[in-house]
Design an enzyme around this catalytic site. Structure first.
Site, short mmCIF file in Angstrom:
data_model
loop_
_atom_site.label_atom_id
_atom_site.label_comp_id
_atom_site.label_asym_id
_atom_site.label_seq_id
_atom_site.Cartn_x
_atom_site.Cartn_y
_atom_site.Cartn_z
N ASP A 9 33.99 -10.34 15.37
CA ASP A 9 34.16 -10.49 16.80
C ASP A 9 35.09 -11.69 17.00
OD1 ASP A 9 33.53 -10.33 19.66
OD2 ASP A 9 32.30 -12.12 19.30
N ASP A 11 35.55 -13.76 20.54
CA ASP A 11 35.06 -14.76 21.49
C ASP A 11 33.63 -15.19 21.15
OD1 ASP A 11 37.42 -14.59 23.29
OD2 ASP A 11 36.70 -12.54 23.54
#
Length: 233
Positions: A9, A11
Site C-alpha cells: 500500500d 498512504d
C-alpha cells in the site's frame, strides 16, 4: 516464505498520511484567505467538510472519493452558490502542493526497497486514489527506480479490498499468488482484500479497533519496516 514480489500500500504504509493532510489543509486555508474567503480554522474545516461529505456520500467506492479538487469544488459551490472554478482549482493545488512538500518516508522504507531490488524481488504499489497524485507522490519520493509496478484504483475502477487491486499487479509482473506478499496498514482494505485472493499478508503501522480474526487476521504483524526482510528472504 521466499517471495518474488512484494505488494505495498502507499498512504500510511510508506509514509505517514496525517501530517501531510494537515499541512495541505493549512496551505489551502491560507490560499482561501488570499482569495477573500473570511474563514478561520474552524470555519475553514466546516467549509472543507461540507464538500468532503458530499463526495464521500455520492462517490463511495471510487477513486474520486479521495479527490480534493472535487471536495473544494463542492465546498465553493455550497459556500458561494457559484462555480468559481478558478477558486476551486487554486484550493486543490494549494492542498496538494503543501501535502507533497510535507511527505517523508517512514524509517527503513528506502533501505527495505533497495534490499528487495538487490535480491531480485519485484516491488508493486497498489493504492486507492487517483493516478495523477499517486504518481506525484512516487516522483516526490524519488522512488521510480525502486518500483516495478504502480496500480491505482482509478485505473482498475475498483477500490481495495476489490480483488483486481491485488491480481492486476501480479499479472503485470507475471507472478503467482503463492510468490507474493502484501504489506499494508489498513485491515479492511489491505488485509481483507489480500487474504481473499490468497496472498500472504503483513500488517504494519496499524492499531485496529476490532479483533484481528477470520478474514481480518494477517499472517504477520510488524512494528518496524526493517522486520519485513526477515519474512520475505
Amino acid at each position: 516464505m521466499t517471495a518474488t514480489v512484494v505488494l505495498f500500500d502507499l498512504d500510511d504504509t510508506l509514509y505517514p498520511y496525517a501530517p501531510c493532510r494537515d499541512t495541505g489543509l493549512e496551505a489551502a486555508r491560507e490560499t482561501a484567505l488570499e482569495l477573500g474567503y473570511d474563514l478561520d480554522s474552524n470555519a475553514f474545516d466546516a467549509f472543507y467538510q461540507t464538500g468532503r461529505r458530499e463526495v464521500k456520500r455520492e462517490l463511495s467506492g471510487t477513486a474520486a472519493t479521495h479527490e480534493r479538487f472535487i471536495y473544494f469544488k463542492r465546498a465553493v459551490e455550497e459556500h458561494t452558490g457559484e462555480p468559481r472554478a478558478s477558486d476551486a482549482l487554486a484550493l486543490g493545488e494549494a492542498f496538494w502542493g503543501g501535502y507533497l512538500e510535507e511527505m517523508e518516508l517512514f524509517t527503513g522504507v528506502e533501505e527495505t526497497l533497495e534490499t528487495l531490488r538487490e535480491n531480485g524481488i519485484d516491488v508493486a504499489i497498489t493504492t486507492n486514489l487517483t493516478t495523477r497524485i499517486q504518481l506525484a507522490k512516487i516522483e516526490q519520493f524519488g522512488l521510480e527506480d525502486r518500483i516495478d509496478v504502480l496500480v491505482t484504483s482509478e485505473e482498475t475502477g475498483r477500490e481495495k479490498p476489490g480483488s483486481v487491486m491485488f491480481t492486476l499487479p501480479l499479472a503485470r509482473l507475471d507472478r503467482r499468488v503463492s510468490e507474493a506478499v502484501m504489506v499494508g496498514d489498513n485491515v479492511g482494505a489491505d488485509i481483507v482484500g489480500a487474504n481473499a485472493v490468497g496472498l500472504e499478508t503483513v500488517l504494519w503501522n496499524a492499531e485496529p479497533e476490532d479483533p484481528l480474526e477470520g478474514r481480518r487476521k494477517p499472517d504477520h504483524r510488524i512494528d518496524a519496516f526493517g522486520e519485513l526482510m526477515e519474512l520475505v528472504l
